[in-house]
Design an enzyme around this catalytic site. Structure first.
Site, PDB file in Angstrom:
ATOM      1  N   LEU A  13       4.789  -0.710   1.308  1.00  0.00           N
ATOM      2  CA  LEU A  13       3.429  -1.215   1.471  1.00  0.00           C
ATOM      3  C   LEU A  13       3.269  -2.580   0.808  1.00  0.00           C
ATOM      4  O   LEU A  13       3.787  -2.823  -0.276  1.00  0.00           O
ATOM      5  CB  LEU A  13       2.427  -0.244   0.864  1.00  0.00           C
ATOM      6  CG  LEU A  13       2.017   0.968   1.710  1.00  0.00           C
ATOM      7  CD1 LEU A  13       1.033   1.829   0.929  1.00  0.00           C
ATOM      8  CD2 LEU A  13       1.408   0.538   3.037  1.00  0.00           C
ATOM      9  N   GLY A  64       7.707   2.661   0.902  1.00  0.00           N
ATOM     10  CA  GLY A  64       7.419   2.848   2.320  1.00  0.00           C
ATOM     11  C   GLY A  64       8.605   2.603   3.221  1.00  0.00           C
ATOM     12  O   GLY A  64       8.676   3.139   4.335  1.00  0.00           O
ATOM     13  N   ASN A  86       9.908   4.909  -5.178  1.00  0.00           N
ATOM     14  CA  ASN A  86       9.695   4.448  -6.555  1.00  0.00           C
ATOM     15  C   ASN A  86       8.215   4.362  -6.917  1.00  0.00           C
ATOM     16  O   ASN A  86       7.822   3.637  -7.821  1.00  0.00           O
ATOM     17  CB  ASN A  86      10.363   3.095  -6.775  1.00  0.00           C
ATOM     18  CG  ASN A  86       9.807   2.006  -5.864  1.00  0.00           C
ATOM     19  OD1 ASN A  86       9.180   2.293  -4.842  1.00  0.00           O
ATOM     20  ND2 ASN A  86      10.041   0.756  -6.215  1.00  0.00           N
ATOM     21  N   GLU A  87       7.371   5.128  -6.198  1.00  0.00           N
ATOM     22  CA  GLU A  87       5.926   5.068  -6.432  1.00  0.00           C
ATOM     23  C   GLU A  87       5.542   5.315  -7.885  1.00  0.00           C
ATOM     24  O   GLU A  87       4.601   4.700  -8.405  1.00  0.00           O
ATOM     25  CB  GLU A  87       5.201   6.079  -5.529  1.00  0.00           C
ATOM     26  CG  GLU A  87       4.968   5.603  -4.108  1.00  0.00           C
ATOM     27  CD  GLU A  87       6.229   5.621  -3.252  1.00  0.00           C
ATOM     28  OE1 GLU A  87       6.156   5.182  -2.095  1.00  0.00           O
ATOM     29  OE2 GLU A  87       7.283   6.083  -3.736  1.00  0.00           O
TER      30      GLU A  87
END
Length: 280
Positions: A86, A131, A153-154
């Site tokens: 994103l 994403g 890796n959010e």
């Protein structure tokens, strides 16, 4: 891995036609001999997923389904990045409605790719964080070039990956490995991803990755496509049903979290670090 003879057989056909140029950020090219469509993301410099790219991806997936292609290969026009995930500029210092829109369109791309009955494969020709990993794991097969990174890796950005986003990840990794990777926000090297089962094959070039993806799709040539597609969707039905139940709440939860001062501060720091790297 697929047999090398099959790979060579599929790779012989090079005649293709460009089906879609109307959308600026994606193109669709169909190989006339294999009937396989290649969907290429092209949003310089790193295919960061803004609303327009997400909309174009949806339109291209629909186009490939409607033109009765035998399968879909997802790849990138850029040499070192599959997709950086994103676009943080879409999420930083913006209003809640924009956050809702971004997340809704990401949901729509995931359900279009994860829920298609077509055989799908990702030719991962560069880094695939967040994403980018989501798109790759929504596909059935993944081939990746060496010395790149892939993962969700959010957690490093203070964002919680919802269950639907994790589903492709947990489909291909043992639960214990997936849990540790998600809680750490771990990025796998190509070799680590291959050893863990996150990617199926390693290819030395984008061209070889696309050929291996085509070979995977070609392995279904003698299988009834309706039976194959329905069988695939049975495996994915529970994840899709669970997603549909919570998708509105998921949008609200993401918008609330992403707009919080704590997460906005983390995003700001991340963008500042990127800016400083660019100056060096």
């Amino acid at each position: 891995m697929l047999h090398s003879n099959l790979l060579r057989l599929v790779a012989r056909g090079s005649s293709s036609r460009l089906m879609s140029t109307a959308t600026k950020l994606t193109t669709v090219e169909v190989n006339d001999e294999t009937g396989i469509a290649t969907l290429t993301m092209n949003r310089p410099p790193v295919n960061s997923q803004n609303v327009q790219l997400l909309l174009d991806l949806q339109a291209s997936i629909s186009e490939i389904e409607n033109n009765k292609s035998r399968g879909l290969i997802l790849t990138s026009a850029h040499s070192n990045v599959f997709s950086a995930g994103l676009d943080i500029f879409e999420m930083y210092n913006t209003d809640v409605e924009r956050l809702r829109t971004v997340w809704t369109e990401l949901q729509n791309v995931w359900i279009a790719l994860y829920g298609t009955s077509l055989p799908t494969a990702a030719a991962i020709n560069g880094h695939a964080p967040a994403g980018g990993c989501l798109l790759a794991t929504a596909c059935e097969y993944r081939v990746m070039r060496p010395n790149f990174l892939i993962g969700l890796n959010e957690a490093q950005l203070g964002i919680i990956a919802p269950k639907w986003l994790m589903s492709g990840f947990t489909n291909v990794l043992p639960k214990r490995v997936a849990e540790r990777a998600l809680t750490q926000g771990r990025m796998f090297t190509t070799q680590e991803a291959f050893e863990a089962g996150l990617v199926d094959e390693i290819a030395s070039s984008k061209e070889e990755a696309v050929e291996k993806c085509a070979a995977f799709i070609g392995s279904f040539a003698k299988v009834n496509p309706l039976a194959r597609g329905l069988t695939k969707l049975q495996f994915r039905a529970d994840n899709i049903k669970e997603f549909e139940k919570i998708r509105e709440k998921d949008v609200a939860d993401f918008a609330a979290l992403a707009s919080s001062p704590e997460v906005q501060k983390v995003m700001g720091t991340y963008l500042e670090n990127l800016k400083n790297k660019g100056k060096k």
